[in-house]
Design a protein around this motif. Structure first.
Motif, PDB file in Angstrom:
ATOM      1  N   ILE A  45      20.781 -17.400  57.698  1.00 60.49           N
ATOM      2  CA  ILE A  45      21.229 -18.591  58.428  1.00 60.49           C
ATOM      3  C   ILE A  45      20.575 -18.634  59.804  1.00 60.49           C
ATOM      4  O   ILE A  45      20.379 -17.604  60.450  1.00 60.49           O
ATOM      5  N   ASP A  46      20.264 -19.878  60.237  1.00 60.77           N
ATOM      6  CA  ASP A  46      19.772 -20.071  61.606  1.00 60.77           C
ATOM      7  C   ASP A  46      20.918 -19.868  62.588  1.00 60.77           C
ATOM      8  O   ASP A  46      22.008 -20.432  62.418  1.00 60.77           O
ATOM      9  N   ILE A  55      19.284 -14.981  60.251  1.00 61.39           N
ATOM     10  CA  ILE A  55      20.098 -13.762  60.212  1.00 61.39           C
ATOM     11  C   ILE A  55      20.866 -13.715  58.890  1.00 61.39           C
ATOM     12  O   ILE A  55      21.371 -14.739  58.418  1.00 61.39           O
ATOM     13  N   GLU A  56      20.947 -12.516  58.329  1.00 63.37           N
ATOM     14  CA  GLU A  56      21.596 -12.343  57.026  1.00 63.37           C
ATOM     15  C   GLU A  56      23.115 -12.243  57.182  1.00 63.37           C
ATOM     16  O   GLU A  56      23.635 -11.473  57.973  1.00 63.37           O
ATOM     17  N   PHE A  57      23.801 -13.046  56.360  1.00 65.35           N
ATOM     18  CA  PHE A  57      25.254 -12.981  56.233  1.00 65.35           C
ATOM     19  C   PHE A  57      25.573 -12.980  54.739  1.00 65.35           C
ATOM     20  O   PHE A  57      24.706 -13.182  53.906  1.00 65.35           O
ATOM     21  N   PHE A 110      22.746  -9.651  66.941  1.00 64.82           N
ATOM     22  CA  PHE A 110      22.251  -9.674  65.569  1.00 64.82           C
ATOM     23  C   PHE A 110      20.935  -8.912  65.409  1.00 64.82           C
ATOM     24  O   PHE A 110      20.551  -8.558  64.296  1.00 64.82           O
ATOM     25  N   ASP A 111      20.255  -8.650  66.515  1.00 60.05           N
ATOM     26  CA  ASP A 111      19.136  -7.700  66.456  1.00 60.05           C
ATOM     27  C   ASP A 111      19.699  -6.301  66.191  1.00 60.05           C
ATOM     28  O   ASP A 111      19.147  -5.519  65.415  1.00 60.05           O
ATOM     29  N   VAL A 112      20.831  -6.017  66.836  1.00 57.31           N
ATOM     30  CA  VAL A 112      21.476  -4.706  66.666  1.00 57.31           C
ATOM     31  C   VAL A 112      21.961  -4.535  65.227  1.00 57.31           C
ATOM     32  O   VAL A 112      21.992  -3.406  64.712  1.00 57.31           O
ATOM     33  N   ARG A 113      22.315  -5.626  64.552  1.00 55.76           N
ATOM     34  CA  ARG A 113      22.736  -5.536  63.144  1.00 55.76           C
ATOM     35  C   ARG A 113      21.698  -4.766  62.327  1.00 55.76           C
ATOM     36  O   ARG A 113      22.034  -3.902  61.522  1.00 55.76           O
ATOM     37  N   LYS A 117      30.622 -27.241  67.751  1.00 49.40           N
ATOM     38  CA  LYS A 117      29.712 -27.980  68.630  1.00 49.40           C
ATOM     39  C   LYS A 117      28.311 -27.392  68.648  1.00 49.40           C
ATOM     40  O   LYS A 117      27.317 -28.111  68.526  1.00 49.40           O
ATOM     41  N   SER A 118      28.201 -26.055  68.839  1.00 46.22           N
ATOM     42  CA  SER A 118      26.872 -25.449  68.996  1.00 46.22           C
ATOM     43  C   SER A 118      26.335 -24.843  67.706  1.00 46.22           C
ATOM     44  O   SER A 118      25.162 -24.510  67.620  1.00 46.22           O
ATOM     45  N   LYS A 119      27.219 -24.675  66.679  1.00 41.13           N
ATOM     46  CA  LYS A 119      26.882 -24.026  65.411  1.00 41.13           C
ATOM     47  C   LYS A 119      26.561 -22.540  65.589  1.00 41.13           C
ATOM     48  O   LYS A 119      25.980 -21.913  64.703  1.00 41.13           O
TER      49      LYS A 119
END
Length: 1089
Positions: A333-334, A342-344, A464-467, A495-497
């Motif tokens: 996802i963006d 980023i992976e979810f 999310f880099d740390v993920r 609002k910001s997603k």
């Protein structure tokens, strides 16, 4: 194979160059060529002549040669005939090309000569701009005059109370000052203003309160982006709070004006002298008083709890501002601020090593980065795999931390590994376990989404880099086990997603349960009605599971929390103890409260920099806009308000909170009715969204816009190029020719007509265009009436029945009465689509198509008395039609109503204040309705038969009446039936009930009262007629079965009126079936003769 288009023509077509056939030769040139060909037989020969010797005589042809030529010519003729037939067939199979209308010369933009605020100068209806309906011409000047004259302000009785008819008040759901209004705002304004205008015309004291919402998060975000993009990366912190807030105020004023301009353009009859704004002095005072009072009562409290944190906007959000995105498994996802997706939707397993042992314990997580904030591992007390480990600790691989292993019976031992990592400061479920087991609460995140010092070696890195780096490091240590797909939902900022992070922060909260209970009861007891029923069910479901509300927002634009932390000389550090806060309406009052709370202590006051959630001030809207907390005249007389009309999507954000605040702060409900309109979707059924580029500006519909300009507007927003391409493609399919100028009236009427109380609305601009044509029909019909009124015409002092009216007049007055009853009932029941359909049907199918058309001959050929009566009725029917449709079409109706002469003693200055048509029992005339509709049905049937059988003169028709009343009516009005049937009818005979029509007649069933027939002249083919009748008879039989089923299934609660209507329809269908059966029988008899 490539073909030369010039030498491969369609059979039967002449061959010519690609550009078309050459021009024909002039007659003199043609004669010279033929002459030369005849004289010079060695050169080019003339058609029909052979070449030969120049001086030789003409050769005689033998019989055989002549026969051969004759046969060849016959063959060529047959081929030519065949080719002509093929051409005819080919032409017939091609779709007919519509003749292009001659393009009218486009008029220059209309220049309104009326001075602003003055009553409009009406121009002649035969000038270039008034020959046909032009929305911009019709709609100019009126609103400024209405506003200047105060027509939209509430009118009280002389004693200061509301008028005898009562009051009706709507507070506009305040649009955000963040930008332009969209089509959803136009829908809301159209519905609200229709109710407002209708009630004003019914004589109530009416108020429509306008205003805007400061929209804290949205507005601050937009202005911050504007500063960054236009001022070389400038931030609010560079400006400082005071200067930044000044900048937002300037920006707000600009967009506020634009919003109000569009609301006026839509015809919203708001009272602008009472306009509200959620940050005005009056409303700000209401906010402060509410906050302080609820804090004093213990309903508002300070607590260090998990909040929904948006790192993009750097603020906390309520649960309602968080969207849940469902994932079936691993999905990339963006996320704002990241170049890669980023992976979810995965679950990662890894091991902790038990301290002082070689043993490990395996845990799982959907957010690997949060393991840096782990402070314990939970297992089920009955899980034999881990019972020996309870009480021991595991060692964190990256930070100097030992995590206790503890037993918790809420752990599902059969799910996953049965061991659960606990991150109390970053997970809502773990927060509760952390409190129960006295675990350490370790926050690992900075407000911007980077890791803080508690993350050890990962400090300063983005979450999310740390993920990914955490997983890589676990692999190096041999502690990583693997990952698998995991069905889950992820929280996104609406609002910001951005992906929401649960973060532990001290904030202001409100206990909601004590406020929710009376709000639920108010709806249960019927003090507030919520429509439609589905919205009411949603209201109850949310209110009964309501959570406490986080009020704090980390913003500069908004209502700064009226709370000060008391920093004692020897006391705790800022915001570490909730007891050291005082709440007050001013710093002076806060100081007084601090002195009373900490007598004899030295202290400094530090105000909370946060702002309140925007919905806090919005929740006070219905009573704060009427002056509360001051006890104003408006508040005393016009509160509670009447209706809240809004979208169902803010039922919880706003509606529920207004009910709770209203009951708590005023002791009264804020309104007695909530109507939730549907959402508007685009022509493909998608929700309108800025990110999809499918948001429609109502101004573009009112004024019209080209496709190119629509596309250009996409490029001025923040859409990515890929999104612009997708949106452009949709625009080309939805608006291939752009959008025609439709005007406010057509837009309003269309949107109201869409509102059925059912599902969402799929927007189609073609609907707007069709109602623009309807506006033109109204315009032209009124022009016709005005053109037929005598120059000195004065309408009767009173409308209604005089007793001298002809049957058509009695019919139209009855229809006006029926329509008025239906519209009033529908508007009262909020059946908006039914109200517009009733007005539309009266205007189009009864007034225009029937009465105006049929009155032309009376006005032209009748006696003076007949003419006078017909014109008086025409006036009444038109005046009633204009006032009836005014709540839906305010501009067009004012333009036309002002051109009508007024009745004696009528001093009404504007249609805005005119009386709305009401049901009048004296005008109710069902007998005239039946009689005239019998005439109309018979004449329509005769015209249809004349056309079907191509009868162009001396048609002979029969009206076979089926009851005595119908026979009496048809006999007395036979001349009218003949006239209405058209010029091709020679005679019409009225038959008594039971009398048969002659053999060889075509039949047309009219109703349960009559059947018409047309005598077929010449030789009648019974078989051909039977073939025509059979499918009609079968269709009638099916309709009878279906109607019988419907009548049999009518619910007991159905009104008697509806039951009788359906039974009457069944009788008509049975009559139709019998008519076709009898017609079949007559044609069968003809076959035997």
């Amino acid at each position: 194979m490539a073909l030369n288009a010039a030498s491969h023509n369609t059979p039967g077509m002449k061959t010519g160059p690609v550009s078309g056939q050459p021009p024909p030769l002039a007659d003199d040139v043609k004669a010279d060529i033929l002459s030369a060909a005849t004289d010079d037989i060695e050169g080019q020969n003339a058609p029909g002549q052979d070449g030969g010797e120049k001086d030789g005589g003409q050769k005689e042809k033998s019989k055989r040669e002549l026969d051969k030529e004759r046969a060849k010519a016959e063959k060529a003729a047959k081929l030519a005939a065949k080719q002509e037939k093929q051409k005819a067939l080919q032409a017939a199979s091609q779709p007919k090309q519509k003749e292009k209308k001659k393009e009218q010369e486009k008029l220059p933009p209309y220049k309104e000569e009326t001075p602003k605020g003055e009553k409009k100068i009406l121009k002649p209806l035969d000038d270039e701009y008034h020959k046909a309906y032009i929305p911009s011409v019709v709609e100019s000047a009126w609103y400024d005059w209405w506003e200047k004259e105060g027509f939209h302000e509430p009118e009280y009785a002389e004693d200061g109370n509301v008028k005898k008819a009562g009051s009706f008040v709507i507070s506009i759901p305040p649009p955000n000052v963040t930008g332009a209004l969209h089509i959803g705002h136009a829908l809301a304004t159209s519905l609200q203003d229709a109710m407002i205008r209708w009630n004003r015309m019914k004589g109530l004291t009416v108020l429509y309160v306008p205003g805007c919402d400061h929209a804290g998060i949205s507005t601050q975000s937009v202005v911050e982006n504007m500063l960054y993009n236009r001022r070389n990366g400038l931030t609010r912190h560079d400006l400082g709070r005071e200067k930044f807030v000044e900048t937002v105020w300037e920006w707000k004023e600009e967009y506020h004006i634009k919003i109000n301009k569009v609301l006026r353009r839509l015809g919203g009859s708001m009272d602008w002298t009472r306009e509200g704004f959620t940050m005005s002095p009056t409303l700000s005072k209401a906010v402060r008083q509410t906050f302080v009072q609820l804090h004093d009562e213990g309903l508002i409290y300070r607590a260090n709890r998990l909040v929904n944190w948006c790192t993009k906007l750097s603020t906390a959000l309520s649960n309602l501002e968080v969207d849940q995105k469902e994932l079936e498994g691993s999905t990339k996802i963006d996320v704002p601020g990241y170049d890669k997706k980023i992976e979810f939707g995965s679950i990662w397993n890894f091991k902790y090593q038990v301290d002082g042992s070689e043993e490990t314990i395996e845990v799982a997580t959907t957010r690997p980065e949060t393991m840096l904030g782990d402070s314990g591992v939970a297992v089920h007390p009955d899980d034999t795999r881990y019972q020996h480990l309870v009480g021991k600790k595991v060692k964190h691989p990256f930070v100097d931390r030992l995590l206790p292993i503890f037993a918790d019976d809420t752990v599902e031992k059969d799910f996953g590994t049965g061991a659960v990592k606990i991150t109390p400061a970053h997970d809502f479920n773990d927060f509760k376990r952390g409190k129960q087991h006295n675990l350490e609460f370790i926050n690992i995140l900075n407000d911007d989404g980077t890791m803080n010092e508690n993350a050890g070696p990962f400090s300063g890195h983005k979450r999310f880099d740390v993920r990914y780096t955490v997983i890589a490091e676990l692999e190096k240590l041999g502690l990583y086990v693997g990952k698998a797909n995991n069905k889950m939902s992820i929280p996104l900022c609406s609002k910001s997603k951005d992906v929401i992070e649960p973060i532990l922060k001290p904030q202001w909260w409100m206990h909601m349960q004590p406020l929710a209970e009376p709000a639920i009861k108010a709806v249960e007891d019927g003090h507030i009605k919520i429509k439609p029923e589905t919205s009411e069910k949603q209201y109850f479901r949310w209110m009964r599971t309501i959570d406490d509300w986080c009020l704090s927002r980390q913003l500069w634009w908004g209502h700064q929390v009226p709370a000060w932390f008391v920093k004692l000389k020897d006391g705790p550090a800022y915001d570490t103890e909730a007891d050291y806060w005082v709440c007050a309406q001013s710093e002076e009052e806060a100081r007084e409260r601090a002195l009373k709370k900490f007598p004899g202590k030295e202290f400094e006051l530090e105000r909370d920099p946060d702002c309140l959630d925007t919905w806090f001030s919005s929740g006070l809207w219905p009573f704060s806009t009427l002056g509360w907390p001051e006890q104003t005249h408006d508040l005393a007389k016009l509160y509670p308000t009447s209706v809240l009309e809004t979208g169902w999507d803010i039922l919880f954000f706003w509606v529920a909170r207004m009910i709770m605040f209203g009951l708590k702060m005023t002791g009264k409900v804020p309104f007695t009715e909530v109507y939730c309109h549907s959402l508007i979707r685009d022509s493909e059924g998608r929700k309108m969204s800025k990110s999809l580029g499918n948001v429609i500006d109502p101004v573009d519909i009112m004024d019209g816009i080209t496709l190119d300009l629509l596309t250009d507007k996409l490029k001025t927003g923040n859409l990515a190029s890929k999104e612009i391409d997708r949106a452009t493609k949709w625009q080309k399919s939805a608006f291939p020719d752009g959008i025609d100028e439709c005007g406010a009236d057509a837009l309003r009427f269309s949107l109201i007509n869409y509102t059925t109380g059912g599902g969402d609305i799929s927007f189609d601009v073609k609907v707007m265009r069709s109602y623009r044509n309807f506006c033109n029909k109204i315009y032209q019909a009124t022009k016709f009436v005005l053109g037929n009124l005598p120059a000195d015409y004065a309408p009767p002092a009173k409308g209604g029945i005089t007793g001298k009216e002809s049957l058509p007049e009695r019919w139209i007055l009855h229809k006006l009465n029926v329509a008025a009853k239906k519209v009033n009932e529908s508007l009262a029941a909020r059946e908006f689509a039914q109200s517009t359909q009733a007005t539309y049907n009266y205007w189009l199918y009864e007034l225009c198509d029937v009465y105006i058309e049929n009155s032309k001959s009376i006005i032209r050929d009748g006696t003076e008395e007949e003419k006078k009566s017909a014109i008086d009725t025409l006036y009444t029917a038109l005046d009633g039609a204009l006032t009836m449709i005014h709540p839906f079409m305010p501009f067009l109706t004012e333009e036309l109503w002002q051109r009508l002469p007024r009745r004696s003693g009528d001093k009404t200055r504007s249609i805005v204040l005119a009386a709305y048509p009401e049901y009048d029992a004296s005008m109710d005339d069902p007998k005239s309705e039946r009689d005239y509709e019998l005439l109309l049905g018979c004449s329509k049937g005769i015209r249809s038969l004349l056309q079907e059988y191509g009868v162009k003169e001396d048609g002979n028709a029969f009206v076979q009446t089926l009851n005595d009343e119908a026979h009496k009516t048809a006999s007395s009005e036979s001349a009218a039936i003949k006239t209405l049937s058209g010029k091709y009818l020679g005679s019409v005979s009225i038959l008594k009930p039971g009398e048969s029509v002659p053999a060889g007649c075509a039949v047309y069933p009219v109703s349960a009262a009559a059947v018409v027939s047309l005598e077929l002249k010449g030789k009648v083919d019974p078989d051909a007629e039977i073939k025509k009748v059979q499918p009609k008879m079968a269709k009638a039989a099916d309709a009878v079965k279906e109607q019988e089923r419907l009548v049999g299934n009518l619910a007991e609660k159905v009104s008697e009126e509806v039951r009788q209507k359906e039974q009457e329809h069944l009788r008509s269908l049975l009559s139709e079936q019998r008519a076709y059966e009898e017609s079949m029988a007559r044609f069968e008899e003809m076959k035997l003769q």
